[in-house]
Enzyme design. Structure first.
Site, PDB file in Angstrom:
ATOM      1  N   ASP A   1     -23.739   4.368 -23.340  1.00 14.36           N
ATOM      2  CA  ASP A   1     -25.062   4.991 -23.312  1.00 14.36           C
ATOM      3  C   ASP A   1     -25.955   4.460 -24.439  1.00 14.36           C
ATOM      4  OD1 ASP A   1     -27.084   6.616 -22.430  1.00 14.36           O
ATOM      5  OD2 ASP A   1     -26.234   8.479 -23.204  1.00 14.36           O
TER       6      ASP A   1
ATOM      7  N   LYS B   1     -24.306  10.524 -18.874  1.00 16.20           N
ATOM      8  CA  LYS B   1     -25.088  11.635 -19.421  1.00 16.20           C
ATOM      9  C   LYS B   1     -24.856  12.903 -18.605  1.00 16.20           C
ATOM     10  CE  LYS B   1     -29.048   8.920 -21.141  1.00 16.20           C
ATOM     11  NZ  LYS B   1     -28.904   9.260 -22.567  1.00 16.20           N
TER      12      LYS B   1
ATOM     13  N   GLU C   1     -27.244   1.662 -24.783  1.00 10.51           N
ATOM     14  CA  GLU C   1     -27.491   0.395 -24.090  1.00 10.51           C
ATOM     15  C   GLU C   1     -28.807  -0.260 -24.506  1.00 10.51           C
ATOM     16  OE1 GLU C   1     -28.464   3.203 -22.992  1.00 10.51           O
ATOM     17  OE2 GLU C   1     -30.486   2.751 -22.308  1.00 10.51           O
TER      18      GLU C   1
ATOM     19  N   LYS D   1     -38.033  -2.204 -24.751  1.00 12.92           N
ATOM     20  CA  LYS D   1     -36.883  -1.771 -23.934  1.00 12.92           C
ATOM     21  C   LYS D   1     -37.374  -1.290 -22.571  1.00 12.92           C
ATOM     22  CE  LYS D   1     -33.441   2.001 -23.625  1.00 12.92           C
ATOM     23  NZ  LYS D   1     -32.785   3.149 -24.309  1.00 12.92           N
TER      24      LYS D   1
ATOM     25  N   ASP E   1     -37.096   5.572 -19.536  1.00 14.35           N
ATOM     26  CA  ASP E   1     -36.395   4.758 -20.528  1.00 14.35           C
ATOM     27  C   ASP E   1     -36.902   3.306 -20.543  1.00 14.35           C
ATOM     28  OD1 ASP E   1     -34.597   4.939 -22.603  1.00 14.35           O
ATOM     29  OD2 ASP E   1     -32.852   4.376 -21.399  1.00 14.35           O
TER      30      ASP E   1
ATOM     31  N   ARG F   1     -30.139  -0.785 -27.446  1.00 11.21           N
ATOM     32  CA  ARG F   1     -29.964  -1.754 -28.550  1.00 11.21           C
ATOM     33  C   ARG F   1     -29.302  -3.018 -28.059  1.00 11.21           C
ATOM     34  NH1 ARG F   1     -26.707   2.795 -31.701  1.00 11.21           N
ATOM     35  NH2 ARG F   1     -28.235   3.974 -30.517  1.00 11.21           N
TER      36      ARG F   1
ATOM     37  N   ASP G   1     -31.570   5.227 -16.993  1.00 11.63           N
ATOM     38  CA  ASP G   1     -30.423   5.285 -17.900  1.00 11.63           C
ATOM     39  C   ASP G   1     -29.537   6.473 -17.544  1.00 11.63           C
ATOM     40  OD1 ASP G   1     -28.621   5.131 -19.949  1.00 11.63           O
ATOM     41  OD2 ASP G   1     -30.029   5.679 -21.553  1.00 11.63           O
TER      42      ASP G   1
HETATM   43  N1  BES Z   1     -32.327   6.347 -23.540  1.00 12.66           N
HETATM   44  C1  BES Z   1     -31.497   7.013 -24.458  1.00 12.66           C
HETATM   45  C2  BES Z   1     -32.263   7.712 -25.573  1.00 12.66           C
HETATM   46  C3  BES Z   1     -33.157   8.833 -25.180  1.00 12.66           C
HETATM   47  C4  BES Z   1     -32.772  10.133 -25.342  1.00 12.66           C
HETATM   48  C5  BES Z   1     -34.434   8.590 -24.698  1.00 12.66           C
HETATM   49  C6  BES Z   1     -33.608  11.171 -25.014  1.00 12.66           C
HETATM   50  C7  BES Z   1     -35.262   9.625 -24.368  1.00 12.66           C
HETATM   51  C8  BES Z   1     -34.870  10.907 -24.528  1.00 12.66           C
HETATM   52  C9  BES Z   1     -30.530   6.032 -25.121  1.00 12.66           C
HETATM   53  O1  BES Z   1     -30.162   4.943 -24.351  1.00 12.66           O
HETATM   54  C10 BES Z   1     -29.294   6.802 -25.450  1.00 12.66           C
HETATM   55  O2  BES Z   1     -28.692   7.297 -24.550  1.00 12.66           O
HETATM   56  N2  BES Z   1     -28.975   6.887 -26.716  1.00 12.66           N
HETATM   57  C11 BES Z   1     -27.828   7.607 -27.152  1.00 12.66           C
HETATM   58  C12 BES Z   1     -27.201   6.849 -28.291  1.00 12.66           C
HETATM   59  C13 BES Z   1     -25.866   7.391 -28.704  1.00 12.66           C
HETATM   60  C14 BES Z   1     -24.849   7.171 -27.628  1.00 12.66           C
HETATM   61  C15 BES Z   1     -25.458   6.689 -29.978  1.00 12.66           C
HETATM   62  C16 BES Z   1     -28.292   9.001 -27.611  1.00 12.66           C
HETATM   63  O3  BES Z   1     -29.342   9.124 -28.204  1.00 12.66           O
HETATM   64  O4  BES Z   1     -27.573   9.955 -27.322  1.00 12.66           O
HETATM   65 ZN    ZN Z   2     -31.562   4.369 -22.875  1.00 13.03          ZN
HETATM   66 ZN    ZN Z   3     -28.532   5.387 -23.068  1.00 11.21          ZN
END
Ligand code: BES
Ligand code: ZN
Ligand code: ZN
Length: 496
Positions: A347, A277, A349, A265, A288, A351, A270
Site C-alpha cells: 500500500d 485497504k 505504492e 503521483k 490517488d 513512493r 489504490d
Molecule cells: N494513497 C495512500 C495515501 C492516502 C491516504 C491518500 C488517505 C489519501 C487519503 C497511500 O498510497 C497509502 O496507502 N499510504 C499508506 C502508507 C503506509 C502503508 C506506510 C498509508 O498512509 O497508510
Molecule cells: Zn496511494
Molecule cells: Zn497506497
C-alpha cells in the site's frame, strides 16, 4: 463565464445583484461601504446596529430591491478582521458570492472591490474565486440544475486608470483557475472512467491543443527503461501503466537556467494491493492521482502564461490492485536508478512509482524537482485537512515554494527531514525498504524514500493526501477535488 471590469459608480450599476464585502467592528460607516450606506438611506448602519451585519468571515446578508441603487439585490459578504484581510480572503469571498447567488438563480452580478483593492492582484483573486467556485461535480448526474448558472461578472470599483491592471488580473486569474478546474475534473473521474491509458490520452490531447510537446510511455517503453518500481505496482492490474511526459520550452531559454521537473503521483485507484485497504471509505482512492492531475493542469496554465523557464512534467500512472500477479510483501524490486527496494507494504505504492518518475525527470534534464502526491494518511494526522505537508532537501528552494504558497493563498507547512528519519528506511535485505521501521513519522519516512531518488538535485515533496479532496462542500468550493498545489507551483515557476 464573462468577467469584465466595470468603472461606473455604484449608484449607476445595473445588474441582477451588487456584491461587496464588510469588515468586522462597525465597518459600515467607512469608505466605499459608507458611500453605499448613504445611497441606500442608512440601510447598512441599521443592519449593523440590529446585529444582522457583523462582518464575520463569510457571513452573507442579502437585501432585495435596495433603495437608491439600480441593482435588484445587494449582497454583503463578511471579510473578517481588516488587518488580516488579503487576496486569499478576497478569493474566498468571491467564491462565496458566486455560490450563494447561483443557487438563488441569479445569472449575473457586479462585484465591487473596496477602497485600495482596485489592483491586478485583487482582480486575479476574484477571478480565481468565482471560476473555482463555479466548478461542480455533477458530470454524471442526469438531473442537472440547468437554470442555476452565472454567466456574467463585472468587477466594479475600478477607475479608468486602473482598468488595464484589472483586465490583466482577470486574464491571468482565468488561465490559472481554468487549469485548476481542469485538474479537478480529472480527479473527479472514477477509476472505471479514468484508467492510466485514459489519463494519458486526456493529457496528450490537452498538451497538443495547448502547443506543448508530449511523450506517452507505454508498458513496453517503461519496461525498456527498466522502471522496475513502477512496474512492480502495475503488475497486479490488468490495466497497463503509462508515464506521461509533457514539456514546456520557452521561446528564448537562457543558457544554464534552471530546468524545473514536476513529478506527480497518478495512481488511478489504490486498493492497497495485497496489503489491502479496509472497505470503509475505499471509494475515495480514485483521487490517488491528484498529484499527477495537478502537474498536468500546471502545464496547461504554463502554456498560456509563457514563463521564461523550461519545465518538464513526468506523471507515472498505474492502478494498485491485488491479484494473482500482484507483488507481495517482502518482494525485492530494482528501481530504474539501480537501487533495490524491499516492498514491506504494497500500500506504500506512491513512493515506488515516484522513485522512477523522479529518476526519469532528472535523466531528462531537470535541475530542480517538485513532486506532488497523495502519499500518506499520516499527513492527515499531522496537519488535518488544512495544510499541505512540505518536505525539502534544499532550504533555499523550499523557501521559494513557501513564499509562493503564501502569495497564491494555499496553506502549506514544512516538516523536518533530519537524517535520523532516513535511518528508518534502511533495508534489511535490500538497499531501502518502502515503509519506516518505527511507528510514527510516516509522512517523513515516505518523503525520505522519494528523496533517495532525487539525490543531490534540489527537491521538494508536497504531501497532498489531506488537502486534495474536500469531504464536505465549503461555502466557496464544491465537495470533492480541490486542485491544491496548482496555484502555488504556477506562482513559483512564473516568479523564477
Ligand atoms: N494513497 C495512500 C495515501 C492516502 C491516504 C491518500 C488517505 C489519501 C487519503 C497511500 O498510497 C497509502 O496507502 N499510504 C499508506 C502508507 C503506509 C502503508 C506506510 C498509508 O498512509 O497508510
Ligand atoms: Zn496511494
Ligand atoms: Zn497506497
Amino acid at each position: 463565464m464573462q468577467i469584465t471590469v466595470e468603472t461606473k459608480p455604484f449608484a449607476a450599476i445595473e445588474n441582477e445583484a451588487l456584491v461587496t464585502y464588510v469588515f468586522e467592528n462597525g465597518d459600515v460607516a467607512q469608505g466605499r461601504i459608507g458611500e453605499l450606506g448613504k445611497l441606500t438611506g442608512g440601510l447598512l448602519a441599521r443592519l449593523s446596529q440590529s446585529g444582522e451585519i457583523t462582518g464575520k468571515l463569510l457571513e452573507t446578508t442579502l437585501v432585495h430591491a435596495p433603495s437608491g441603487l439600480e441593482v435588484a439585490r445587494l449582497l454583503l459578504v463578511g471579510a473578517g478582521k481588516r488587518d488580516q484581510f488579503n487576496t486569499a480572503t478576497l478569493r474566498k469571498v468571491a467564491g462565496v458570492a458566486l455560490r450563494y447567488l447561483k443557487t438563488r438563480s441569479v445569472h449575473s452580478f457586479a462585484f465591487a472591490v473596496r477602497e485600495g483593492d482596485a489592483t491586478e492582484e485583487s482582480a486575479q483573486a476574484i477571478t480565481e474565486g468565482v471560476i473555482t467556485g463555479d466548478f461542480e461535480t455533477d458530470k454524471y448526474k442526469t438531473d442537472k440544475k440547468k437554470d442555476k448558472f452565472i454567466d456574467g461578472i463585472a468587477i466594479a470599483g475600478f477607475g479608468n486608470a486602473e482598468t488595464a491592471a484589472g483586465e490583466k488580473g482577470i486574464a491571468r486569474g482565468r488561465i490559472i483557475a481554468e487549469a485548476q478546474n481542469f485538474a479537478r475534473d480529472l480527479v473527479n473521474e472514477p477509476s472505471n472512467k479514468l484508467t492510466p491509458t485514459i489519463l494519458a490520452e486526456k493529457a496528450e490531447a490537452m498538451a497538443k491543443e495547448a502547443g506543448l510537446s508530449v511523450d506517452i510511455l507505454d508498458e513496453k517503453k517503461i519496461a525498456e527503461l527498466k522502471m522496475g518500481a513502477l512496474l512492480s505496482v502495475a503488475q497486479g492490474s490488468v490495466e497497463p501503466p503509462r508515464v506521461i511526459v509533457i514539456t514546456y520550452t520557452p521561446a528564448n531559454p537562457k543558457p544554464g537556467a534552471p530546468v524545473i521537473g514536476l513529478v506527480g503521483k497518478a495512481v488511478t485507484f489504490d486498493t492497497g494491493g495485497i496489503s489491502i485497504k479496509p472497505a470503509d471509505g475505499m471509494e475515495k482512492m480514485k483521487y490517488d492521482m491528484a498529484g499527477g492531475a495537478t502537474m498536468i493542469g500546471i502545464m496547461r496554465a504554463l502554456a498560456a502564461l509563457k514563463p521564461n523557464v523550461k519545465v518538464i512534467c513526468v506523471v507515472p500512472s498505474t492502478e494498485n490492485m491485488p491479484g494473482g500477479k500482484a507483488q507481495k510483501p517482502g518482494d525485492i524490486q530494482t528501481a530504474m536508478s539501480g537501487k533495490t527496494i524491499e516492498v514491506l507494504n504494497t500500500d506504500a505504492e506512491g513512493r515506488l512509482i515516484l522513485a522512477d518518475g523522479v529518476h526519469y525527470a532528472k535523466q531528462l534534464g531537470a535541475t530542480h524537482l517538485v513532486d506532488a502526491a497523495t502519499l500518506t494518511g499520516a499527513i492527515v494526522v499531522a496537519l488535518a485537512n488544512v495544510n499541505v505537508g512540505v518536505f525539502g532537501s534544499d532550504q533555499a528552494w523550499t523557501d521559494k515554494l513557501l513564499a509562493s504558497a503564501k502569495a497564491a493563498g494555499e496553506k502549506m507547512w514544512q516538516l523536518p527531514m533530519d537524517d535520523e528519519y532516513r535511518e528508518l528506511i534502511k533495508g534489511s535485505f535490500a538497499d531501502i525498504q518502502n515503509i519506516g521501521s518505527a511507528k510514527g513519522g510516516g509522512s517523513i519516512t515516505g518523503a525520505w524514500f522519494i528523496r533517495e531518488f532525487a539525490g543531490d538535485t534540489p527537491w521538494i515533496h508536497l504531501d497532498i493526501a489531506g488537502t486534495a479532496w474536500n469531504d464536505d462542500a465549503k461555502p466557496w468550493l464544491a465537495k470533492g477535488p480541490t486542485g491544491v498545489g496548482l496555484r502555488t507551483l504556477v506562482q513559483l515557476i512564473t516568479s523564477l
